[in-house]
Design a protein around this motif. Sequence first.
Motif, PDB file in Angstrom:
ATOM      1  N   ARG A  22     -40.647 -28.134   0.845  1.00 53.53           N
ATOM      2  CA  ARG A  22     -41.950 -27.724   1.383  1.00 53.53           C
ATOM      3  C   ARG A  22     -42.262 -26.278   1.007  1.00 53.53           C
ATOM      4  N   GLU A  32     -47.795 -33.623  -0.735  1.00 54.71           N
ATOM      5  CA  GLU A  32     -48.851 -34.147   0.149  1.00 54.71           C
ATOM      6  C   GLU A  32     -48.306 -35.233   1.060  1.00 54.71           C
ATOM      7  N   ARG A  44     -46.587 -33.648   3.926  1.00 52.19           N
ATOM      8  CA  ARG A  44     -47.427 -32.861   4.834  1.00 52.19           C
ATOM      9  C   ARG A  44     -48.003 -33.737   5.937  1.00 52.19           C
TER      10      ARG A  44
END
Length: 145
Positions: A101, A140, A143
């Motif tokens: 991340r 993504e 997330r």
Amino acid sequence: MTEAPDKTKSFPWKAAAVAAALIVPAVLTILFWRTTPTVGRWGDSPQKTELAPSHPAPAAATPAGTDPKKIYDENCAVCHGADLQGSGTVPALARPNWPFRENPDLLLKIIHEGKGLTMPGFRGRLSNQQIEALIHYLQETNRKP
């Protein structure tokens, strides 16, 4: 009087050891022939590839051949699973403690160069655009809550 054991009928351990020493590396070479990155002459180091995380390509404007889901399905799903959940020996790529991340450059390096014996490098098999699209897709995915 007892007979001496016949040494010619015993298992040829030396021959088996020599055969194993020749066959095992040959089989491993054949299995992993195309999974190692090509860097040129012996001793050359691979070029550093930069990732531009500040401007990821929007999904609608991705160049031809960079559909991240398709890239994942064709290159990663066979080991990491269609649902990104991994297996007993292969790590999941969708998880709450996503280690990349904050450091997508490490993910870029692993995809380019591979890791260990099970993760092949994709330098030369995927373009830089395809790898960046794949990284964006994985970031993504991780997330989402």
